[in-house]
Write a protein that holds these residues in place. Structure first.
Motif, mmCIF file in Angstrom:
data_model
loop_
_atom_site.group_PDB
_atom_site.id
_atom_site.type_symbol
_atom_site.label_atom_id
_atom_site.label_comp_id
_atom_site.label_asym_id
_atom_site.label_seq_id
_atom_site.Cartn_x
_atom_site.Cartn_y
_atom_site.Cartn_z
ATOM 1 N N ALA A 85 9.914 77.041 10.164
ATOM 2 C CA ALA A 85 8.765 77.859 9.758
ATOM 3 C C ALA A 85 7.542 76.992 9.472
ATOM 4 O O ALA A 85 6.402 77.426 9.682
ATOM 5 C CB ALA A 85 9.117 78.691 8.525
ATOM 6 N N ALA A 86 7.773 75.765 8.995
ATOM 7 C CA ALA A 86 6.656 74.879 8.630
ATOM 8 C C ALA A 86 5.980 74.264 9.853
ATOM 9 O O ALA A 86 4.851 73.770 9.767
ATOM 10 C CB ALA A 86 7.157 73.776 7.699
ATOM 11 N N LYS A 87 6.662 74.284 10.997
ATOM 12 C CA LYS A 87 6.085 73.680 12.208
ATOM 13 C C LYS A 87 4.866 74.477 12.679
ATOM 14 O O LYS A 87 4.774 75.686 12.477
ATOM 15 C CB LYS A 87 7.138 73.632 13.321
ATOM 16 N N ASP A 88 3.964 73.791 13.335
ATOM 17 C CA ASP A 88 2.756 74.430 13.869
ATOM 18 C C ASP A 88 3.045 74.916 15.292
ATOM 19 O O ASP A 88 2.606 74.332 16.270
ATOM 20 C CB ASP A 88 1.600 73.424 13.857
ATOM 21 N N PHE A 89 3.815 76.009 15.388
ATOM 22 C CA PHE A 89 4.226 76.491 16.718
ATOM 23 C C PHE A 89 3.274 77.581 17.220
ATOM 24 O O PHE A 89 2.548 78.214 16.452
ATOM 25 C CB PHE A 89 5.669 77.010 16.688
ATOM 26 N N LYS A 124 1.662 84.641 9.633
ATOM 27 C CA LYS A 124 1.092 84.050 8.410
ATOM 28 C C LYS A 124 1.901 84.472 7.180
ATOM 29 O O LYS A 124 2.279 83.642 6.347
ATOM 30 C CB LYS A 124 -0.372 84.491 8.266
ATOM 31 N N GLU A 125 2.194 85.757 7.073
ATOM 32 C CA GLU A 125 2.966 86.266 5.935
ATOM 33 C C GLU A 125 4.410 85.760 5.991
ATOM 34 O O GLU A 125 5.019 85.456 4.965
ATOM 35 C CB GLU A 125 2.941 87.802 5.938
ATOM 36 N N MET A 126 4.955 85.657 7.201
ATOM 37 C CA MET A 126 6.327 85.155 7.366
ATOM 38 C C MET A 126 6.447 83.712 6.879
ATOM 39 O O MET A 126 7.384 83.354 6.154
ATOM 40 C CB MET A 126 6.736 85.251 8.843
ATOM 41 N N LYS A 127 5.487 82.862 7.259
ATOM 42 C CA LYS A 127 5.508 81.457 6.828
ATOM 43 C C LYS A 127 5.411 81.360 5.305
ATOM 44 O O LYS A 127 6.098 80.561 4.674
ATOM 45 C CB LYS A 127 4.345 80.699 7.484
ATOM 46 N N LYS A 128 4.542 82.187 4.731
ATOM 47 C CA LYS A 128 4.375 82.212 3.273
ATOM 48 C C LYS A 128 5.681 82.633 2.602
ATOM 49 O O LYS A 128 6.106 82.062 1.592
ATOM 50 C CB LYS A 128 3.242 83.192 2.940
ATOM 51 N N CYS A 129 6.333 83.631 3.188
ATOM 52 C CA CYS A 129 7.598 84.153 2.659
ATOM 53 C C CYS A 129 8.675 83.058 2.641
ATOM 54 O O CYS A 129 9.357 82.847 1.643
ATOM 55 C CB CYS A 129 8.033 85.344 3.517
#
Length: 738
Positions: A687-691, A729-734
């Motif tokens: 999730a942290a990767k810039d994909f 965006k919300e998924m990464k934050k989650c």
């Protein structure tokens, strides 16, 4: 300012005749904005606060000063029923003036429409779909009809904030204004706006005027609210006999169809009253109405239940609306969102909501149907659940609807929170629609002319010229549009076939529908008619199919007794992340809520105990035994969808995930060859990767999501899904917060 003195004499007379002692705060604030500024105005106030009068008293006063051979006010509403209701109200207000009120939708007689076209003046009330038809089929009339347009009133603005239908409405407002050479002020009305700043930006997009949202101090609201829970068979949660592991058969001498205690509860509490029963789908609406009518038959009582939803014929819908306006009639109407918005159907005593709606906005609107004529709003939630099987896993032991219902109520009570606008960043489906509509209306245009008319609309500000070129090339290739000898573009044969169908005017998804007839009466429409001899459910009754005319899309039937499920097509619920966050918080607390009835309180306590034993909701990954796991992300529908895909596509091989199953947006179940620590380590890394969001689209997948996606090139469909549907965006934050 002395607002009353600024009103036209006929408005002052109306106020005197109705014995008003004073003006409400929203009415004073609206008058000051409309009389003293040239701003757009957002009027956000509670239901029955007098918003219609707040907007129209000053607007009518303004347009009464000078007569114009043009429509001076365009009123746009999401429902025909709301237009019909406001038509009566405005005619009453304008009774002693020369101002004409016109309606324009599919149920209005052609003779009335011809009169308006011949002598345009006053106020025109219209739905977005009818306005689209107007722009295409009466394009040449627009300058003549609207050259004096001063105001555009958008009623129930919140219903336009989170969908392509709202985008369509504001595209049409911009197109009409340019064509008629006018700059009308926009007045938005809503009872359920949470973020007034974001809603004001949405209302004013593409307008040359600033937008104000006057803040008024509403008087404190008192609610009558209850929430009860029912298992569909006894025992109930608060019963002394209740043992989850030992479910007994219902003890009843009634017929099996009368055994649902939730329906019995509604039947008893609506007897001798005027009420609404809201459901979340048309199928459920039909089923509930059938069951309530069965109770009437069983008790040898007259049938006092009506039905109202979008698939019913106009005649049946209007029959229910008129019957409910009768002050002396004690009737109950089973309804969907069609009676959720702004319609004043007289003095309702209470509303019932079966299971939780998807939004805080929907809850407030539905409760707001009651509480008029000086009484407090009154709503009773009825949450239903089947007893879980003896081997049911943890996720199936949680009453999600009860938890969601409490969250909706508490979010508004504690935070006054309502879903914010959701501007679609890459609305390619609507881009196709407005491109075809513009060509149909204008005829031949050069690519540059077409792009300047469409891409400059405020709603498409994130669409690049490159993407528009990709779209136009694809439409030429598929004969949606074609070149002329003069190097212009016109509709192609395939495009004409789509645009010339009346269903083109709507941008929301529709299923292929068949109209249903019993004798000379049209009952409404259904999807996927069954074979001749089988039964269908519509209008709260059961019918046997006699004949199907597939060419004309017509079904002929006769009525019989009994009960069967109805089907009108798929219904999706988009649940905001904030609601899931609140559900998680409620699960972790010990707080009780005053509106919970006996069974609901007992069920909440049981749910908290069950989850606490499992370590929830602090733990989000629960071992179900063996290699099976349940994962609870506690995030919204589209962030959940993005997380699902991240796990399958990016984490699946690393963790050997298989047997994946999800109940969006509540939980996922799967087997994996990894520990809890390994799961979260891999998930957080990915999730942290810039994909690229396109990585979450499956290789051969073309995820058609909106109505006109099928006519788009595959690369734009994938791009819209990846960048506009998946909430990455919300998924990464989650994931970061896990």
């Amino acid at each position: 300012m002395d607002v009353f003195q600024h009103y036209a004499p006929f408005i002052q007379d109306y106020i005197y005749e109705h014995n008003w002692q004073d003006l409400r705060p929203i009415q004073v604030a609206a008058a000051q904005e409309i009389f003293e500024t040239d701003h757009n105005v957002l009027l956000a106030a509670s239901t029955a606060a007098g918003k219609t009068e707040a907007a129209f008293f000053p607007i009518l006063s303004e347009i009464s000063k000078e007569k114009a051979e043009s429509i001076q006010v365009l009123y746009i509403a999401p429902l025909k029923a709301l237009i019909n209701d406001q038509y009566d109200r405005l005619n009453e207000i304008c009774e002693n003036s020369d101002i004409k009120i016109w309606r324009w939708h599919g149920d209005v007689a052609q003779s009335q429409k011809r009169k308006m076209l011949k002598k345009p003046s006053g106020i025109l009330q219209i739905t977005p779909e009818s306005l689209e038809s107007f722009m295409i089929n009466r394009h040449m009339n627009i300058p003549h009809l609207f050259h004096g347009l001063k105001f555009i009133v958008i009623d129930e603005l919140h219903s336009f904030l989170r969908s392509d239908r709202g985008g369509q409405t504001f595209c049409l407002i911009e197109r009409l204004s340019k064509l008629a050479g006018v700059n009308p002020r926009r007045i938005g009305l809503s009872a359920t706006i949470g973020n007034t700043k974001a809603a004001s930006q949405f209302l004013g997009a593409g307008s040359k005027f600033a937008t104000d949202a006057p803040q008024v101090q509403n008087s404190p609201q008192v609610w009558r609210l209850s929430m009860e829970h029912f298992y569909q068979t006894d025992p109930q949660a608060a019963s002394q006999d209740f043992k989850p592991e030992q479910i007994v058969e219902p003890k009843t001498d009634k017929a099996p169809e009368l055994a649902d205690p939730a329906i019995g509860y509604i039947f008893e509490h609506t007897r001798g009253k005027k009420c609404l029963v809201f459901t979340n789908s048309r199928e459920e609406c039909e089923a509930v109405c059938q069951q309530l009518r069965a109770y009437c038959r069983y008790n040898h009582e007259p049938d006092h239940f009506l039905i109202h939803h979008g698939n019913l014929s106009p005649a049946l819908r209007e029959t229910a609306e008129q019957a409910m306006k009768d002050e002396d009639a004690y009737l109950t109407t089973c309804a969907t969102a069609t009676l959720e918005l702004g319609i004043d159907i007289g003095k309702l005593e209470s509303a019932f909501q079966i299971d939780a709606p998807f939004t805080v906005s929907g809850f407030l609107q539905r409760m707001g149907r009651t509480g008029r004529r000086g009484n407090p709003p009154e709503m009773h939630f009825v949450m239903r659940e089947e007893h879980p099987e003896s081997r049911a896993m943890l996720p199936d032991l949680i009453p999600w609807s009860l938890l969601q219902g409490i969250a909706l109520v508490q979010l508004y009570i504690e935070e006054k929170w309502v879903e914010p606008p959701q501007p679609n960043r890459l609305p390619y489906s609507l881009l196709y629609h407005q491109t075809m509509s513009t060509l149909a209306a204008n005829g031949e245009m050069t690519p540059a002319e077409l792009a300047s008319r469409v891409l400059n609309l405020a709603y498409f500000h994130n669409v690049s010229q490159k993407d528009y070129q990709i779209l136009l090339r694809h439409l030429i290739k598929t004969d949606q549009i074609q070149w002329t000898e003069n190097k212009g573009l016109i509709l192609g044969l395939a495009g004409e076939k789509i645009v010339n169908n009346f269903k083109f005017y709507a941008v929301f998804q529709e299923n292929e529908e068949f109209s249903v007839h019993a004798g000379r009466e049209e009952l409404g429409t259904i999807v996927k008619p069954p074979p001749v001899g089988d039964k269908i459910a519509i209008a709260g009754k059961v019918w046997v199919v006699e004949d199907i005319d597939r060419k004309r899309h017509q079904v002929y039937c006769h009525g019989v007794d009994g009960r069967i499920p109805a089907y009108f097509g798929d219904v999706a619920g988009d649940i905001h992340p904030h609601i899931l966050h609140k559900m998680r918080k409620i699960l972790s607390e010990t707080q009780s809520y005053r509106y919970l009835m006996k069974n609901a309180q007992a069920r909440l306590t049981q749910m908290r105990d069950t989850c606490s034993i499992a370590g929830m909701p602090q733990k989000q990954l629960i071992d179900l035994g063996g290699k099976m796991w349940a994962f609870f992300p506690w995030t919204g529908s589209y962030a959940f969808l993005a997380l699902e895909r991240l796990i399958k596509i990016k984490c699946g091989d690393k963790l050997n995930i298989r047997g994946f199953n999800s109940s969006r947006p509540y939980f996922m179940e799967f087997a994996m060859d990894a520990t809890e620590e390994e799961f979260f380590k891999v998930l957080k890394q990915e999730a942290a990767k810039d994909f690229d969001p396109m990585d979450l689209v499956y290789p051969k997948e073309v995820p058609v999501f909106d109505k006109y996606d099928e006519y788009l090139p595959d690369e734009l469909i994938k791009k819209e899904f990846a960048y506009s549907v998946l909430d990455i965006k919300e998924m990464k934050k989650c994931v970061e917060q896990m």
